[in-house]
Design a protein around this motif. Structure first.
Motif, PDB file in Angstrom:
ATOM      1  N   ARG A  27      35.710 -32.867 -11.240  1.00 19.56           N
ATOM      2  CA  ARG A  27      36.345 -32.672 -12.522  1.00 19.56           C
ATOM      3  C   ARG A  27      36.189 -31.214 -13.139  1.00 19.56           C
ATOM      4  N   GLY A  28      37.775 -30.666 -12.823  1.00 20.49           N
ATOM      5  CA  GLY A  28      38.205 -29.769 -12.642  1.00 20.49           C
ATOM      6  C   GLY A  28      37.538 -28.480 -12.157  1.00 20.49           C
ATOM      7  N   VAL A  29      37.029 -28.776 -10.849  1.00 18.29           N
ATOM      8  CA  VAL A  29      36.525 -27.688  -9.713  1.00 18.29           C
ATOM      9  C   VAL A  29      37.192 -27.835  -8.845  1.00 18.29           C
ATOM     10  N   SER A  30      38.183 -26.924  -8.185  1.00 15.15           N
ATOM     11  CA  SER A  30      39.014 -27.401  -6.801  1.00 15.15           C
ATOM     12  C   SER A  30      37.689 -27.452  -5.666  1.00 15.15           C
TER      13      SER A  30
END
Length: 75
Positions: A27-30
């Motif tokens: 989550r929140g990581v490309s």
């Protein structure tokens, strides 16, 4: 590395000790960032660790599956 700094070898690793578990949240990581994280983990030499990827997207899940196929320490 302790040896390069002039320290001793330290205690031998305990073969019965559980591995170090690295939890990698998606989550929140490309996808690009996750790829870099997984590659950095794969370069670790010690066999006593495992990484658990918590994929947040289908793309991350596919990346995690491909990484796990190359390195059994990644799940």
């Amino acid at each position: 590395d302790r040896r390069r700094r002039g320290g001793g070898d330290g205690p031998a690793p305990d073969a019965d000790a559980p591995p170090i578990r690295v939890v990698v949240p998606g989550r929140g990581v490309s996808v690009r960032g996750l790829r870099r994280i997984l590659e950095a983990l794969r370069r670790q030499e010690g066999p006593r660790w495992e990484a658990v990827l918590l994929a947040a997207t289908p793309e991350q899940a596919a990346l995690g599956e491909a990484a796990a196929a190359r390195d059994p320490r990644i799940t």
